[in-house]
Motif scaffolding. Structure first.
Motif, mmCIF file in Angstrom:
data_model
loop_
_atom_site.group_PDB
_atom_site.id
_atom_site.type_symbol
_atom_site.label_atom_id
_atom_site.label_comp_id
_atom_site.label_asym_id
_atom_site.label_seq_id
_atom_site.Cartn_x
_atom_site.Cartn_y
_atom_site.Cartn_z
ATOM 1 N N SER A 1 -7.677 -4.188 -7.956
ATOM 2 C CA SER A 1 -7.812 -3.589 -6.629
ATOM 3 C C SER A 1 -8.928 -2.556 -6.605
ATOM 4 N N SER B 1 4.734 1.058 -2.596
ATOM 5 C CA SER B 1 5.195 -0.327 -2.559
ATOM 6 C C SER B 1 6.427 -0.525 -3.423
ATOM 7 N N SER C 1 0.592 1.970 -4.887
ATOM 8 C CA SER C 1 1.395 1.403 -5.974
ATOM 9 C C SER C 1 2.786 2.026 -6.006
ATOM 10 N N LYS C 2 2.858 3.342 -5.844
ATOM 11 C CA LYS C 2 4.149 4.026 -5.842
ATOM 12 C C LYS C 2 4.939 3.714 -4.576
ATOM 13 N N GLY D 1 -3.891 -2.869 -10.596
ATOM 14 C CA GLY D 1 -4.586 -1.691 -10.094
ATOM 15 C C GLY D 1 -6.081 -1.751 -10.391
ATOM 16 N N ARG E 1 0.995 -4.047 -13.888
ATOM 17 C CA ARG E 1 0.720 -3.126 -12.778
ATOM 18 C C ARG E 1 -0.643 -2.470 -12.945
ATOM 19 N N VAL F 1 -4.381 -3.328 -3.140
ATOM 20 C CA VAL F 1 -3.497 -3.532 -4.287
ATOM 21 C C VAL F 1 -2.220 -4.248 -3.854
#
Length: 477
Positions: free
Chosen positions: A146, A328, A325-326, A143, A139, A380
């Motif tokens: 991205s 998704s 990120s959170k 990140g 992850r 991302v």
């Protein structure tokens, strides 16, 4: 080996992978926009006309998009470490050539070679993410990829202004060399493994057809700025592009090891990510191009100050990546991609409303907040979707396809929007030449926002709610 030794080896390997992923993606994204604020100085020094000036950007993007698929395939065949090392050295050599260029053709040649080198590096960056252990490490690696992709473009504009003001436009070419050195040091520590089962044949015919087809499209899309959409050269360019790209599809359906395996397009997340990536870059690249010119030519801001005005965008890209990120993980990639895509489109729309007088907060910070959060966050999610559900042996190809779609979108988007902006400028009734140019830039930015809206809608319709694991490939494929 003892457990501590294994853990230490894993940390070193993940560190080398993460550093390489970031540097490679940052370098290729940086160089797309690194020349933006330097464009007026380049035009004055080397004698570029208004319609020819976009080729300083497009020459890079053309070979980048055309050979991206071959670059992804090479990484799977000969090993990504080897491809990264060769591509990095080629990038450095082309940057030095560009910095020393004494006429327009030589600079365009250097930019084209940079694009070819970028076509080797960009697919490797995303494919290397699949070599990072799953979980938190992966992850974070995604990140970084991205952040480098979205932030690199904005940082490129900042550096472009600072370097051009302090040292002249040639510095924007030379600055790539120390970045390449950092990438080489990190890549040297990577393992050079390759899949023993991979067929070593390369689809050079497909690469040539793709590049020639894309070149014809870019030429046809660029020419209307001078001759109009109904001109014979424009029609001939589109016809030639259609024939060449149709032949490319035929070749890809018949060769043993295609650059663009049609089986990838059975995976909905891959299709959705590529459609969205095409539209996103079509709008994003043109936005950087138009905003940098608007700030300098309409507001009359010096190049170094114009570069600093892109810093808010860089900050909000990081915010967008963290939020996406959170989000998704909580609600899935489809809705997340749509939401952040619409936010990014709103940012581009606000840029289209920039006033004719300097207005930092409403003309730069507000659009940068929306655009940075939306574009950074959507990138991302797009990157994760593009490699979800594909075989490990296809990771390089899948990442090459995504990067090709993005760069093709950027190349065609810039060419089309520059033509649209030129038409709007010519028909403007504004009181001065600067304000007429501003009307053209604003029109281009408004269309760029519309492209991102279309991409967001299509992504919501195509990308599945949850990604799936790759199924074992059947031998018939």
């Amino acid at each position: 080996m003892t457990d501590p030794e294994v853990a230490a080896g894993t940390v070193i390997r993940v560190g080398a992978l993460s550093t390489t992923i970031f540097v490679l993606q940052f370098l290729v994204a940086l160089d797309v926009s690194l020349v933006n604020i330097a464009l007026p100085d380049i035009a004055d020094d080397l004698g570029f006309g208004d319609s020819a000036l976009q080729w300083v950007v497009s020459a890079y993007l053309l070979t980048f998009a055309g050979f991206m698929l071959l670059g992804g395939r090479l990484g799977d065949v000969v090993g990504r470490r080897r491809v990264v090392l060769v591509g990095s050295m080629l990038f450095a050599a082309a940057s030095v050539l560009g910095g020393l260029a004494w006429n327009a053709p030589l600079l365009l040649l250097a930019r084209a070679v940079q694009g070819l080198a970028g076509a080797l590096l960009a697919p490797a960056a995303l494919a290397l993410v699949t070599e990072v252990p799953e979980g938190g490490h992966r992850r974070r690696a995604l990140g970084l990829w991205s952040a480098a992709g979205a932030g690199g473009g904005a940082v490129g504009v900042v550096l472009s202004g600072l370097l051009t003001h302090a040292f002249g436009w040639r510095a924007v070419m030379f600055v790539n060399v120390p970045i390449v050195i950092v990438g080489l040091v990190a890549a040297y520590r990577l393992p050079n493994h390759r899949r023993a089962s991979v067929d070593r044949r390369l689809d050079f015919a497909g690469a040539c057809l793709a590049t020639l087809g894309v070149g014809s499209l870019v030429y046809a899309a660029s020419t209307p700025a001078d001759s109009g959409w109904g001109a014979g050269s424009v029609v001939a360019g589109f016809v030639c592009a259609a024939v060449l790209l149709a032949l490319f599809v035929v070749v890809e359906s018949r060769v043993a090891q295609p650059l663009m395996p049609l089986r990838l397009f059975r995976v909905r997340s891959v299709v959705g990510a590529n459609v969205f990536g095409f539209m996103l870059c079509a709008g994003q690249l043109a936005a950087f191009y138009f905003v940098s010119l608007y700030i300098q030519n309409v507001w009359g801001v010096a190049s170094d100050v114009a570069g600093f005005m892109f810093l808010p965008f860089c900050f909000f890209v990081v915010v967008g990546i963290a939020l996406a990120s959170k989000m998704s993980a909580a609600i899935g990639p489809r809705i997340t991609l749509g939401v952040f895509g619409f936010v990014g489109a709103a940012g581009l729309g606000c840029f289209a409303l920039m006033p004719p007088q300097v207005a930092f907060w409403t003309g730069v910070v507000l659009p940068s907040a929306l655009g940075g959060i939306g574009i950074g966050g959507s990138m991302v999610v797009q990157g994760a979707a593009a490699i979800a559900g594909v075989q490990p042996g296809d990771a390089g190809i899948a990442s090459g396809v995504l990067n090709a779609a993005r760069q093709l979108g950027g190349t065609l988007g810039l060419a089309v929007l520059v033509s649209i902006a030129a038409t709007a400028t010519a028909s403007s009734s504004a009181a001065s030449e600067a304000l007429k140019a501003g009307d053209g830039y604003s029109t281009g930015l408004a269309v760029a926002a519309g492209l991102l809206i279309v991409g967001s809608v299509l992504a919501v319709l195509i990308v599945p709610s949850h990604t799936v694991r790759a199924r074992p490939r059947r031998t018939s494929d």
